[in-house]
Scaffold this motif. Sequence first.
Motif, PDB file in Angstrom:
ATOM      1  N   SER A   1      53.573  45.372  44.375  1.00 35.36           N
ATOM      2  CA  SER A   1      52.726  45.183  43.197  1.00 35.36           C
ATOM      3  C   SER A   1      52.937  43.801  42.575  1.00 35.36           C
ATOM      4  N   VAL A   2      54.193  43.373  42.489  1.00 32.59           N
ATOM      5  CA  VAL A   2      54.508  42.051  41.947  1.00 32.59           C
ATOM      6  C   VAL A   2      53.886  40.969  42.840  1.00 32.59           C
ATOM      7  N   LEU A   3      54.032  41.106  44.154  1.00 34.90           N
ATOM      8  CA  LEU A   3      53.472  40.117  45.085  1.00 34.90           C
ATOM      9  C   LEU A   3      51.944  40.094  45.012  1.00 34.90           C
ATOM     10  N   ARG A   4      51.339  41.247  44.852  1.00 40.67           N
ATOM     11  CA  ARG A   4      49.877  41.324  44.757  1.00 40.67           C
ATOM     12  C   ARG A   4      49.385  40.668  43.469  1.00 40.67           C
ATOM     13  N   ARG A   5      50.053  40.955  42.346  1.00 38.73           N
ATOM     14  CA  ARG A   5      49.656  40.335  41.065  1.00 38.73           C
ATOM     15  C   ARG A   5      49.815  38.817  41.102  1.00 38.73           C
ATOM     16  N   ALA A   6      50.816  38.345  41.839  1.00 40.27           N
ATOM     17  CA  ALA A   6      51.048  36.900  41.952  1.00 40.27           C
ATOM     18  C   ALA A   6      50.075  36.243  42.930  1.00 40.27           C
TER      19      ALA A   6
ATOM     20  N   SER B   1      48.169  36.475  51.618  1.00 36.79           N
ATOM     21  CA  SER B   1      46.885  36.077  51.052  1.00 36.79           C
ATOM     22  C   SER B   1      46.384  34.761  51.634  1.00 36.79           C
ATOM     23  N   THR B   2      47.306  33.928  52.104  1.00 35.41           N
ATOM     24  CA  THR B   2      46.953  32.627  52.655  1.00 35.41           C
ATOM     25  C   THR B   2      48.060  32.178  53.604  1.00 35.41           C
TER      26      THR B   2
ATOM     27  N   SER C   1      45.863  43.611  49.679  1.00 32.16           N
ATOM     28  CA  SER C   1      45.952  44.956  50.232  1.00 32.16           C
ATOM     29  C   SER C   1      44.559  45.465  50.537  1.00 32.16           C
ATOM     30  N   SER C   2      44.493  46.321  51.543  1.00 31.12           N
ATOM     31  CA  SER C   2      43.224  46.947  51.899  1.00 31.12           C
ATOM     32  C   SER C   2      43.514  48.334  52.437  1.00 31.12           C
ATOM     33  N   ARG C   3      42.494  49.153  52.462  1.00 29.77           N
ATOM     34  CA  ARG C   3      42.637  50.514  53.001  1.00 29.77           C
ATOM     35  C   ARG C   3      42.044  50.560  54.397  1.00 29.77           C
ATOM     36  N   GLU C   4      42.786  51.190  55.297  1.00 26.64           N
ATOM     37  CA  GLU C   4      42.296  51.478  56.645  1.00 26.64           C
ATOM     38  C   GLU C   4      42.501  52.969  56.857  1.00 26.64           C
TER      39      GLU C   4
ATOM     40  N   ALA D   1      57.027  27.704  37.951  1.00 23.83           N
ATOM     41  CA  ALA D   1      58.242  28.477  37.677  1.00 23.83           C
ATOM     42  C   ALA D   1      57.981  29.964  37.899  1.00 23.83           C
ATOM     43  N   GLU D   2      56.831  30.449  37.484  1.00 24.07           N
ATOM     44  CA  GLU D   2      56.485  31.856  37.683  1.00 24.07           C
ATOM     45  C   GLU D   2      56.341  32.178  39.169  1.00 24.07           C
ATOM     46  N   LEU D   3      55.764  31.253  39.921  1.00 23.99           N
ATOM     47  CA  LEU D   3      55.642  31.433  41.363  1.00 23.99           C
ATOM     48  C   LEU D   3      57.022  31.575  42.002  1.00 23.99           C
ATOM     49  N   PHE D   4      57.942  30.674  41.642  1.00 22.49           N
ATOM     50  CA  PHE D   4      59.281  30.734  42.226  1.00 22.49           C
ATOM     51  C   PHE D   4      60.071  31.955  41.741  1.00 22.49           C
ATOM     52  N   ARG D   5      59.813  32.404  40.513  1.00 22.53           N
ATOM     53  CA  ARG D   5      60.448  33.643  40.046  1.00 22.53           C
ATOM     54  C   ARG D   5      59.977  34.830  40.903  1.00 22.53           C
TER      55      ARG D   5
END
Length: 120
Positions: free
Chosen positions: A54-59, A76-77, A64-67, A10-14
Amino acid sequence: MSKPLYQAKAELFRTLGHPVRIRVLELLQAGPMPVRDLLAAIDVEASNLSQQLSVLRRAGMVTSSREGSLVVYALSTPDVAALLAVGRRLLGAVLTDRDELLVQLLGGAATPGPMTGAGR
């Protein structure tokens, strides 16, 4: 104690329940992108995009990376892209079914159903 699987789902779909997040994920299917390119492609304020990233990264859906001075985001996958593809197919099937029903309703086409036919 860990949370039940249904709650995690449910958290994933939210997480997917926001148009900006979906658009970010769609754009990242083409490959990693710096924030400035995401911002140029999505009509939102920088602070709003930052919050959604930020929400997508926490989930765990993006990384993210620095260039140099750029912050670059990526899916992520490949499963994230697969999930979006399934969502697209599901939406297409649902909308197709609704369109067919609408055509039947507006066109007055009588199709036999459980309550039609002789003796009913």
